[in-house]
Design an enzyme around this catalytic site. Sequence first.
Site, PDB file in Angstrom:
ATOM      1  N   ASN A  60      56.897 -82.928  31.063  1.00 22.82           N
ATOM      2  CA  ASN A  60      57.775 -83.684  31.954  1.00 22.82           C
ATOM      3  C   ASN A  60      58.100 -82.918  33.241  1.00 22.82           C
ATOM      4  O   ASN A  60      57.733 -83.303  34.349  1.00 22.82           O
ATOM      5  CB  ASN A  60      59.060 -84.032  31.189  1.00 22.82           C
ATOM      6  CG  ASN A  60      60.045 -84.865  31.986  1.00 22.82           C
ATOM      7  OD1 ASN A  60      61.111 -85.178  31.501  1.00 22.82           O
ATOM      8  ND2 ASN A  60      59.724 -85.261  33.201  1.00 22.82           N
ATOM      9  N   LYS A  62      59.782 -89.710  18.846  1.00 20.21           N
ATOM     10  CA  LYS A  62      59.624 -88.258  18.954  1.00 20.21           C
ATOM     11  C   LYS A  62      60.935 -87.633  18.498  1.00 20.21           C
ATOM     12  O   LYS A  62      61.983 -87.826  19.119  1.00 20.21           O
ATOM     13  CB  LYS A  62      59.304 -87.841  20.381  1.00 20.21           C
ATOM     14  CG  LYS A  62      59.240 -86.330  20.514  1.00 20.21           C
ATOM     15  CD  LYS A  62      59.137 -85.844  21.936  1.00 20.21           C
ATOM     16  CE  LYS A  62      59.763 -84.455  22.021  1.00 20.21           C
ATOM     17  NZ  LYS A  62      59.764 -83.893  23.352  1.00 20.21           N
TER      18      LYS A  62
HETATM   19  C1  LIG Z   1      60.469 -85.138  27.920  1.00 20.27           C
HETATM   20  C2  LIG Z   1      60.618 -84.403  26.679  1.00 20.27           C
HETATM   21  O1  LIG Z   1      60.427 -84.908  25.618  1.00 20.27           O
HETATM   22  C3  LIG Z   1      61.003 -82.977  26.767  1.00 20.27           C
HETATM   23  O2  LIG Z   1      61.965 -82.726  25.797  1.00 20.27           O
HETATM   24  C4  LIG Z   1      59.755 -82.218  26.553  1.00 20.27           C
HETATM   25  O3  LIG Z   1      59.855 -81.296  25.571  1.00 20.27           O
HETATM   26  C5  LIG Z   1      59.104 -81.776  27.801  1.00 20.27           C
HETATM   27  O4  LIG Z   1      59.419 -80.487  28.206  1.00 20.27           O
HETATM   28  P1  LIG Z   1      59.044 -79.983  29.672  1.00 20.27           P
HETATM   29  O5  LIG Z   1      59.985 -80.676  30.593  1.00 20.27           O
HETATM   30  O6  LIG Z   1      59.225 -78.491  29.632  1.00 20.27           O
HETATM   31  O7  LIG Z   1      57.631 -80.380  29.936  1.00 20.27           O
END
Ligand SMILES: CC(=O)[C@@H](O)[C@H](O)COP(=O)(O)O
Length: 264
Positions: A214, A105
């Site tokens: 996340n 990613k």
């Molecule tokens: C875990 C990850 O890759 C983060 O950079 C992602 O963009 C998730 O974002 P949130 O924590 O806002 O769900």
Amino acid sequence: MTQLTDTPFTIAGRDFSSRLLVGTGKYKDFTETGAAIAQSGAEIVTFAVRRTNLGQDADAPNLLDVISPKQYTLLPNTAGCYNAKDAVRTCRLARELLDGHNLVKLEVLGDDHTLYPNVVETLKAAETLLADGFDVMVYTSDDPIVARELEAMGCCAIMPLGSLIGSGHGIQNPHNVRLIVEQSRVPVLVDAGIGTASDAAMAMELGCDGVLLNTAIAHARDPLRMANAMKLAVEAGRDAFLAGRMPRRQSADPSSPFAGRING
Ligand SMILES: CC(=O)[C@@H](O)[C@H](O)COP(=O)(O)O
């Protein structure tokens, strides 16, 4: 009961049954990380290469002890990278640490206040990584033109932000997300900013192929229960999208109309 079918959710040539992808950060400890992720039903799990111990430090907890590569598809990410050079180096490091693993990613951030994607550096990094044989899922702005460029370059999934990473503000621009969905031939996943289950359902109802999140789980009062809620929300949103919502009407329409009554 009728068995409902769906088209496969395919990333870089592999089919997945869960359309929810989750991160590993911000949990109390790795035990909670593992339990929440198991509860979410996610099959693809992302982690920040620069901030995660995969065994380089023998004395620190190792993520791979709770997130086994045998059970999950690992998605190393470039969180913490602010230019293309660092992002490319980070992906190459991940490939070394994970024995040739190519799925990454890509996220190249603009500044640490917004963590907004720097699309110029993202495009540069994507070009190098694709030429180097990586399968690139790319975190980007909700700009349909940038999304189109990234797809044309060969990225295997486009991941527009819902709102700022960790903000929990949900999907700020559903119209742009829909434009990206409509034009894309590769999977589109809302990534970042999901705050609660209805945000995840909304992403799916907009026609997204999946959701990556996340903080909403890790910072919920009860992460395991929220993980479960997110799993159900993604499934419900997907079904609602496939079912096709009823049209919105300007006036009421009785739920028990006279016309077509069954019991005269
Ligand atoms: C875990 C990850 O890759 C983060 O950079 C992602 O963009 C998730 O974002 P949130 O924590 O806002 O769900």
